[in-house]
Design a protein around this motif. Structure first.
Motif, mmCIF file in Angstrom:
data_model
loop_
_atom_site.group_PDB
_atom_site.id
_atom_site.type_symbol
_atom_site.label_atom_id
_atom_site.label_comp_id
_atom_site.label_asym_id
_atom_site.label_seq_id
_atom_site.Cartn_x
_atom_site.Cartn_y
_atom_site.Cartn_z
ATOM 1 N N GLU A 95 25.010 -9.516 57.393
ATOM 2 C CA GLU A 95 25.143 -8.107 57.780
ATOM 3 C C GLU A 95 25.636 -7.980 59.223
ATOM 4 O O GLU A 95 26.530 -7.170 59.520
ATOM 5 C CB GLU A 95 23.809 -7.374 57.613
ATOM 6 N N GLU A 130 19.587 -10.920 43.456
ATOM 7 C CA GLU A 130 19.173 -9.777 42.634
ATOM 8 C C GLU A 130 18.852 -10.219 41.211
ATOM 9 O O GLU A 130 17.961 -9.668 40.567
ATOM 10 C CB GLU A 130 20.257 -8.699 42.632
ATOM 11 N N LYS A 171 15.235 -6.995 45.503
ATOM 12 C CA LYS A 171 15.816 -5.654 45.641
ATOM 13 C C LYS A 171 15.754 -5.241 47.097
ATOM 14 O O LYS A 171 14.764 -5.495 47.779
ATOM 15 C CB LYS A 171 15.032 -4.615 44.820
ATOM 16 N N LYS A 172 16.797 -4.585 47.532
ATOM 17 C CA LYS A 172 16.845 -4.062 48.894
ATOM 18 C C LYS A 172 16.099 -2.734 48.917
ATOM 19 O O LYS A 172 16.281 -1.897 48.027
ATOM 20 C CB LYS A 172 18.319 -3.865 49.282
ATOM 21 N N LEU A 173 15.232 -2.554 49.904
ATOM 22 C CA LEU A 173 14.523 -1.274 50.053
ATOM 23 C C LEU A 173 15.465 -0.309 50.769
ATOM 24 O O LEU A 173 15.906 -0.577 51.888
ATOM 25 C CB LEU A 173 13.230 -1.458 50.855
ATOM 26 N N GLU A 174 15.769 0.760 50.104
ATOM 27 C CA GLU A 174 16.720 1.731 50.656
ATOM 28 C C GLU A 174 16.035 2.612 51.701
ATOM 29 O O GLU A 174 15.095 3.333 51.389
ATOM 30 C CB GLU A 174 17.302 2.606 49.544
ATOM 31 N N VAL A 175 16.514 2.501 52.930
ATOM 32 C CA VAL A 175 16.005 3.297 54.040
ATOM 33 C C VAL A 175 17.228 3.810 54.792
ATOM 34 O O VAL A 175 18.173 3.058 55.028
ATOM 35 C CB VAL A 175 15.129 2.437 54.987
ATOM 36 N N GLU A 176 17.183 5.073 55.162
ATOM 37 C CA GLU A 176 18.308 5.660 55.892
ATOM 38 C C GLU A 176 17.799 6.355 57.147
ATOM 39 O O GLU A 176 16.641 6.782 57.214
ATOM 40 C CB GLU A 176 19.046 6.670 55.008
ATOM 41 N N ASN A 206 15.199 9.544 57.459
ATOM 42 C CA ASN A 206 14.093 9.541 56.491
ATOM 43 C C ASN A 206 12.770 9.702 57.235
ATOM 44 O O ASN A 206 12.633 9.291 58.383
ATOM 45 C CB ASN A 206 14.036 8.239 55.703
ATOM 46 N N THR A 263 16.547 -4.876 57.512
ATOM 47 C CA THR A 263 16.439 -4.369 56.146
ATOM 48 C C THR A 263 15.172 -4.922 55.485
ATOM 49 O O THR A 263 14.804 -6.071 55.706
ATOM 50 C CB THR A 263 17.672 -4.806 55.328
ATOM 51 N N TYR A 277 12.951 -5.809 51.909
ATOM 52 C CA TYR A 277 13.218 -6.282 50.548
ATOM 53 C C TYR A 277 11.927 -6.350 49.760
ATOM 54 O O TYR A 277 10.848 -6.547 50.309
ATOM 55 C CB TYR A 277 13.851 -7.677 50.573
#
Length: 182
Positions: A91, A121, A126-131, A134, A164, A166
């Motif tokens: 990344e 995967e 799984k990637k934890l979706e954080v924006e 939030n 990130t 996971y």
């Protein structure tokens, strides 16, 4: 008392003794019956032992299977935790290559990263979706620091994502590290 009466008394006494002996014998037979269970009772007892043994064995199989699955999960978790820094490096490399506008290098790195992500995967990562923006939740996020929020509406919200997060299956193996506005 006459001889005849004495004989009758003696016969009655013998009959009483016989009756007492018969009663004792009957009692002994009853005791033998109580001591030696019938074939049906023995069969029922053996059947109960078998059912208990079968249930214990079935529980053992289930417990063993669960332990093996747990060991497999822990091995996967250990491997995933070892590979997470590699994903982070990808990344960071992609961010830097986008700044320098290295198109060919960027495409190659993105392809390698995508292949690694797809492989992980398939194993349940799984990637934890954080924006940004939030709401901060201490159950789902790890606050690295707090900074003054740029606006009033960003207080208590995520301003930046440092790392990130996971999860593997249903278990979080690394919480996302975030910066929170105060």
């Amino acid at each position: 008392m006459s001889q005849e009466q004495q004989n009758k008394h003696q016969e009655l006494d013998e009959n009483e003794e016989l009756t007492t002996d018969e009663a004792t014998e009957n009692q002994n037979q009853k005791n033998k019956v109580l001591k030696e269970p019938s074939i049906q009772e023995q069969l029922e007892e053996e059947k109960n032992k078998y059912v208990r043994l079968y249930a214990e064995f079935d529980n053992f199989k289930k417990r063993s299977l669960k332990e093996r699955e747990e060991q497999r999960f822990l091995a996967n978790q250990s491997l995933m935790e070892t590979l997470l820094p590699v994903l982070d490096d990808f990344e960071r490399a992609i961010k830097e290559l986008k700044k320098e506008e290295e198109e060919n290098m960027l495409k190659g790195i993105e392809l390698i990263q995508q292949k690694l992500v797809e492989s992980l995967e398939k194993k349940g990562l799984k990637k934890l979706e954080v924006e940004n923006g939030n709401e901060f939740d201490a159950e789902l996020h790890e606050a690295v620091t707090q900074v003054d929020s740029p606006s009033e509406e960003m207080k208590g919200k995520i301003i930046d994502i440092i790392e990130t997060g996971y999860q593997l299956g249903e278990r979080v193996i690394r919480y996302p590290k975030v910066v929170v506005g105060k």
